[in-house]
Design a protein around this motif. Structure first.
Motif, PDB file in Angstrom:
ATOM      1  N   GLN A 182      53.389  19.483  50.907  1.00  0.00           N
ATOM      2  CA  GLN A 182      52.243  18.683  50.563  1.00  0.00           C
ATOM      3  C   GLN A 182      52.533  17.811  49.308  1.00  0.00           C
ATOM      4  O   GLN A 182      53.272  18.041  48.412  1.00  0.00           O
ATOM      5  CB  GLN A 182      51.326  19.725  49.948  1.00  0.00           C
ATOM      6  N   SER A 183      52.187  16.332  49.723  1.00  0.00           N
ATOM      7  CA  SER A 183      52.363  15.508  48.665  1.00  0.00           C
ATOM      8  C   SER A 183      51.478  15.517  47.487  1.00  0.00           C
ATOM      9  O   SER A 183      50.177  15.443  47.479  1.00  0.00           O
ATOM     10  CB  SER A 183      52.413  14.235  49.404  1.00  0.00           C
ATOM     11  N   GLU A 184      52.041  15.681  46.265  1.00  0.00           N
ATOM     12  CA  GLU A 184      51.025  15.818  45.123  1.00  0.00           C
ATOM     13  C   GLU A 184      51.709  14.982  43.913  1.00  0.00           C
ATOM     14  O   GLU A 184      52.744  14.410  43.947  1.00  0.00           O
ATOM     15  CB  GLU A 184      51.018  17.374  44.780  1.00  0.00           C
ATOM     16  N   LEU A 185      50.844  14.870  42.916  1.00  0.00           N
ATOM     17  CA  LEU A 185      51.335  14.078  41.750  1.00  0.00           C
ATOM     18  C   LEU A 185      50.900  14.885  40.367  1.00  0.00           C
ATOM     19  O   LEU A 185      49.850  15.649  40.304  1.00  0.00           O
ATOM     20  CB  LEU A 185      50.687  12.758  41.660  1.00  0.00           C
ATOM     21  N   ILE A 186      51.465  14.734  39.305  1.00  0.00           N
ATOM     22  CA  ILE A 186      51.078  15.137  37.876  1.00  0.00           C
ATOM     23  C   ILE A 186      50.764  13.677  37.329  1.00  0.00           C
ATOM     24  O   ILE A 186      51.394  12.844  37.251  1.00  0.00           O
ATOM     25  CB  ILE A 186      52.114  15.769  37.206  1.00  0.00           C
ATOM     26  N   GLN A 187      49.217  13.584  36.899  1.00  0.00           N
ATOM     27  CA  GLN A 187      48.880  12.539  36.082  1.00  0.00           C
ATOM     28  C   GLN A 187      48.589  12.962  34.625  1.00  0.00           C
ATOM     29  O   GLN A 187      48.207  14.191  34.249  1.00  0.00           O
ATOM     30  CB  GLN A 187      47.621  12.101  36.755  1.00  0.00           C
ATOM     31  N   CYS A 188      49.130  12.044  33.802  1.00  0.00           N
ATOM     32  CA  CYS A 188      49.013  12.252  32.417  1.00  0.00           C
ATOM     33  C   CYS A 188      47.754  11.655  31.889  1.00  0.00           C
ATOM     34  O   CYS A 188      47.761  10.061  32.163  1.00  0.00           O
ATOM     35  CB  CYS A 188      50.155  11.927  31.586  1.00  0.00           C
ATOM     36  N   THR A 189      46.917  11.971  31.284  1.00  0.00           N
ATOM     37  CA  THR A 189      45.782  11.225  30.828  1.00  0.00           C
ATOM     38  C   THR A 189      45.786  11.338  29.308  1.00  0.00           C
ATOM     39  O   THR A 189      45.827  12.485  28.806  1.00  0.00           O
ATOM     40  CB  THR A 189      44.421  11.869  31.299  1.00  0.00           C
ATOM     41  N   ASP A 190      45.300  10.573  28.604  1.00  0.00           N
ATOM     42  CA  ASP A 190      45.140  10.263  27.096  1.00  0.00           C
ATOM     43  C   ASP A 190      46.473  10.769  26.405  1.00  0.00           C
ATOM     44  O   ASP A 190      46.544  11.125  25.249  1.00  0.00           O
ATOM     45  CB  ASP A 190      44.101  11.061  26.511  1.00  0.00           C
ATOM     46  N   GLY A 191      47.576  10.617  27.005  1.00  0.00           N
ATOM     47  CA  GLY A 191      48.881  11.077  26.305  1.00  0.00           C
ATOM     48  C   GLY A 191      49.305  12.486  26.505  1.00  0.00           C
ATOM     49  O   GLY A 191      50.303  12.911  26.038  1.00  0.00           O
ATOM     50  N   LYS A 192      48.016  13.295  26.512  1.00  0.00           N
ATOM     51  CA  LYS A 192      48.083  14.649  26.080  1.00  0.00           C
ATOM     52  C   LYS A 192      47.801  15.844  27.112  1.00  0.00           C
ATOM     53  O   LYS A 192      48.162  16.916  26.982  1.00  0.00           O
ATOM     54  CB  LYS A 192      47.522  15.185  24.776  1.00  0.00           C
ATOM     55  N   CYS A 193      47.290  15.180  28.355  1.00  0.00           N
ATOM     56  CA  CYS A 193      46.736  16.226  29.222  1.00  0.00           C
ATOM     57  C   CYS A 193      47.461  15.866  30.503  1.00  0.00           C
ATOM     58  O   CYS A 193      47.532  14.792  31.001  1.00  0.00           O
ATOM     59  CB  CYS A 193      45.208  15.855  29.297  1.00  0.00           C
ATOM     60  N   ILE A 231      47.340  16.580  34.771  1.00  0.00           N
ATOM     61  CA  ILE A 231      46.373  17.198  35.689  1.00  0.00           C
ATOM     62  C   ILE A 231      47.082  17.149  36.945  1.00  0.00           C
ATOM     63  O   ILE A 231      47.848  16.166  37.470  1.00  0.00           O
ATOM     64  CB  ILE A 231      45.251  16.288  35.783  1.00  0.00           C
ATOM     65  N   LYS A 232      47.241  18.366  37.790  1.00  0.00           N
ATOM     66  CA  LYS A 232      47.849  18.223  38.991  1.00  0.00           C
ATOM     67  C   LYS A 232      46.996  17.784  40.172  1.00  0.00           C
ATOM     68  O   LYS A 232      45.607  18.377  40.273  1.00  0.00           O
ATOM     69  CB  LYS A 232      48.294  19.621  39.476  1.00  0.00           C
ATOM     70  N   ARG A 233      47.137  17.028  40.995  1.00  0.00           N
ATOM     71  CA  ARG A 233      46.276  16.246  41.968  1.00  0.00           C
ATOM     72  C   ARG A 233      47.156  16.258  43.373  1.00  0.00           C
ATOM     73  O   ARG A 233      48.323  16.200  43.402  1.00  0.00           O
ATOM     74  CB  ARG A 233      45.758  14.985  41.673  1.00  0.00           C
ATOM     75  N   PRO A 234      46.131  16.413  44.561  1.00  0.00           N
ATOM     76  CA  PRO A 234      46.904  15.888  45.917  1.00  0.00           C
ATOM     77  C   PRO A 234      47.138  14.277  45.603  1.00  0.00           C
ATOM     78  O   PRO A 234      46.521  13.568  44.963  1.00  0.00           O
ATOM     79  CB  PRO A 234      45.592  16.062  46.871  1.00  0.00           C
ATOM     80  N   MET A 235      48.249  13.962  46.351  1.00  0.00           N
ATOM     81  CA  MET A 235      48.627  12.660  46.437  1.00  0.00           C
ATOM     82  C   MET A 235      47.840  11.828  47.497  1.00  0.00           C
ATOM     83  O   MET A 235      48.037  12.272  48.818  1.00  0.00           O
ATOM     84  CB  MET A 235      49.964  12.447  46.449  1.00  0.00           C
ATOM     85  N   ILE A 236      47.050  11.002  47.134  1.00  0.00           N
ATOM     86  CA  ILE A 236      46.216  10.391  48.478  1.00  0.00           C
ATOM     87  C   ILE A 236      46.575   8.782  48.671  1.00  0.00           C
ATOM     88  O   ILE A 236      46.609   8.122  47.365  1.00  0.00           O
ATOM     89  CB  ILE A 236      44.748  10.234  48.093  1.00  0.00           C
ATOM     90  N   PRO A 237      47.365   8.608  49.538  1.00  0.00           N
ATOM     91  CA  PRO A 237      48.076   7.394  49.558  1.00  0.00           C
ATOM     92  C   PRO A 237      47.189   5.926  49.245  1.00  0.00           C
ATOM     93  O   PRO A 237      47.558   5.234  48.391  1.00  0.00           O
ATOM     94  CB  PRO A 237      48.777   7.222  50.930  1.00  0.00           C
ATOM     95  N   PHE A 238      46.125   5.762  49.723  1.00  0.00           N
ATOM     96  CA  PHE A 238      45.514   4.527  49.726  1.00  0.00           C
ATOM     97  C   PHE A 238      44.969   4.408  48.074  1.00  0.00           C
ATOM     98  O   PHE A 238      44.460   3.442  47.705  1.00  0.00           O
ATOM     99  CB  PHE A 238      44.128   4.357  50.585  1.00  0.00           C
ATOM    100  N   ILE A 239      44.694   5.382  47.483  1.00  0.00           N
ATOM    101  CA  ILE A 239      44.487   5.557  46.128  1.00  0.00           C
ATOM    102  C   ILE A 239      45.636   5.450  45.252  1.00  0.00           C
ATOM    103  O   ILE A 239      45.602   4.444  44.019  1.00  0.00           O
ATOM    104  CB  ILE A 239      43.563   6.845  45.694  1.00  0.00           C
ATOM    105  N   HIS A 240      46.413   6.282  45.582  1.00  0.00           N
ATOM    106  CA  HIS A 240      47.736   6.270  44.420  1.00  0.00           C
ATOM    107  C   HIS A 240      49.212   5.531  44.842  1.00  0.00           C
ATOM    108  O   HIS A 240      49.928   5.591  43.872  1.00  0.00           O
ATOM    109  CB  HIS A 240      48.196   8.008  44.347  1.00  0.00           C
ATOM    110  N   ALA A 241      48.920   5.062  46.084  1.00  0.00           N
ATOM    111  CA  ALA A 241      50.283   4.047  46.508  1.00  0.00           C
ATOM    112  C   ALA A 241      50.649   2.881  45.320  1.00  0.00           C
ATOM    113  O   ALA A 241      49.513   2.391  45.004  1.00  0.00           O
ATOM    114  CB  ALA A 241      49.890   3.453  47.906  1.00  0.00           C
ATOM    115  N   GLY A 242      51.791   2.981  44.946  1.00  0.00           N
ATOM    116  CA  GLY A 242      52.138   2.138  43.749  1.00  0.00           C
ATOM    117  C   GLY A 242      51.769   2.317  42.378  1.00  0.00           C
ATOM    118  O   GLY A 242      52.411   1.595  41.798  1.00  0.00           O
TER     119      GLY A 242
END
Length: 293
Positions: free
Chosen positions: A101-112, A114-125
Motif C-alpha cells: 500500500q502506498s502511504e505517506l507521513i505528513q507533518c502539519t504545524d511542524g509538530k504533528c 499524520i499517516k495517510r494513504p497516498m492518493i496520486p492525483f492529490i499528492h503527486a509531486g
C-alpha cells in the motif's frame, strides 16, 4: 558476515538504536526496510513535543528517544526522517499474503505527524514541492504466507528486523504487572472521587482509579486480569519456531536486528523475562551468525 543485534527494554528505544545502526554503517542512512515483528503495530502518530523541521542529531537523538517518543509512536518519526521507505508490520502468526500500500507521513504545524494513504492525483509531486512536509513509503501488513513472494520483496534490500518479545507471549499483556501508582494529595484524591467531569475520567474507568492505602493516596493504572490466558513455555517455543522457520524459508538475511523485551511496561510478563529473551537469541544463533552489540 555477522549480523549485529541490539537489545533494549522498551520499544521507543528502537529509534535510538536505528540511528546507532546507521552511525556504525550496518544499515543505509535512508531507504531501509523495517520488518516489525510485534503484537502491536506501534504506528501511532499525532502531536509531539518536537519541531520536525529539525532532525535530531548526535546527542539529540537520545533526548528525542527518551523525552519525546513513547512505546507506540516511534515508527512514524523514523519514516518521516526517511530512515525507512518500506514498513512491514507482522503482528500475528497467520499466513496472510502481503499487499503493498502506498502511504505517506505528513507533518502539519511542524509538530504533528499524520499517516495517510497516498492518493496520486492529490499528492503527486509533493515530495518535490514540499519535501519538508511529506515522506512517502510502502506499507505491508501480515506475513507467514508464500516465502517466495516475501523473498522477492526483500531481495537486495537493507532489512532491519525489529522484534518485540511480546509477539510470542501476548495472551495476558499488562495484567501480570502490579498496579502502577503515582502518589497524590488527599485533596486530589477527593477531587477525583467527587468531580463527575474530572479530566482523568476521560480514560476508560476500568484502567484508572483513585485509591487509598495505609493512609496515603494514589492514582492507580491497572489492566483487568484475564485468568488462564498465560501461554505455556511449550506454546511460546512453538510460536518462535514457526516464525523462524518462515524466515529460513524466505532466506531472510537482515542487515541488523533489534530485540525488545517490553518487560518494564508489562507487555511481556515479568516472570517470562529473561528466559524468553535468552531462548529467542539462542534460536537466532542457529539461524544466523550474530554479534551482540
Amino acid at each position: 558476515m555477522k549480523i549485529p543485534v541490539m537489545r533494549m527494554y522498551e520499544h521507543n528505544e528502537a529509534y535510538y538504536y536505528w540511528n546507532k545502526m546507521i552511525e556504525a554503517g550496518y544499515i543505509e542512512q535512508t531507504g531501509n526496510y523495517l520488518l516489525h515483528v510485534d503484537h502491536h503495530p506501534d504506528m501511532e502518530g499525532g502531536g509531539y513535543a518536537w519541531d520536525f523541521t529539525h532532525k535530531p542529531v548526535e546527542e539529540e537523538v537520545k533526548k528525542f528517544t527518551y523525552d519525546v517518543l513513547g512505546i507506540a509512536d516511534f515508527i512514524q518519526p523514523a519514516i518521516f526522517y526517511r530512515i525507512f521507505s518500506e514498513v512491514h508490520i507482522l503482528k500475528n502468526l497467520m499466513p496472510v499474503e502481503l499487499k503493498p500500500q502506498s502511504e505517506l507521513i505528513q507533518c502539519t504545524d511542524g509538530k504533528c505527524l499524520i499517516k495517510r494513504p497516498m492518493i496520486p492525483f492529490i499528492h503527486a509531486g509533493k515530495d518535490v514541492e514540499e519535501p519538508e512536509k511529506y515522506s512517502f513509503y510502502t506499507y505491508y501488513e501480515g506475513g507467514l504466507g508464500n516465502p517466495e513472494s516475501f523473498q522477492k520483496i526483500i531481495q537486495d534490500k537493507s532489512v532491519v528486523l525489529d522484534v518485540d518479545l511480546d509477539y510470542f507471549c501476548w495472551d495476558d499483556s499488562l495484567s501480570t504487572r502490579n498496579p502502577k501508582r503515582i502518589e497524590i494529595t488527599k485533596e486530589a484524591y477527593e477531587e477525583y472521587l467527587t468531580d463527575t467531569y474530572h479530566f482523568l475520567k476521560i480514560l476508560p474507568r476500568r484502567l484508572m482509579y483513585a485509591v487509598e492505602a495505609d493512609g496515603k493516596y494514589y492514582l492507580e493504572y491497572k489492566e483487568q486480569i484475564l485468568p488462564n490466558k498465560r501461554p505455556t513455555k511449550e506454546k511460546i517455543l512453538q510460536r518462535m519456531d514457526k516464525l523462524l522457520d518462515w524466515f529460513a524459508k524466505c532466506n531472510l538475511q537482515p542487515a541488523a536486528i533489534d530485540v525488545c523485551s517490553s518487560h518494564c511496561s508489562g507487555y511481556l510478563p515479568e516472570e517470562m523475562y529473561p528466559w524468553i529473551e535468552e531462548v529467542f537469541l539462542e534460536k537466532l544463533w542457529k539461524l544466523w551468525e550474530l554479534e551482540i552489540c
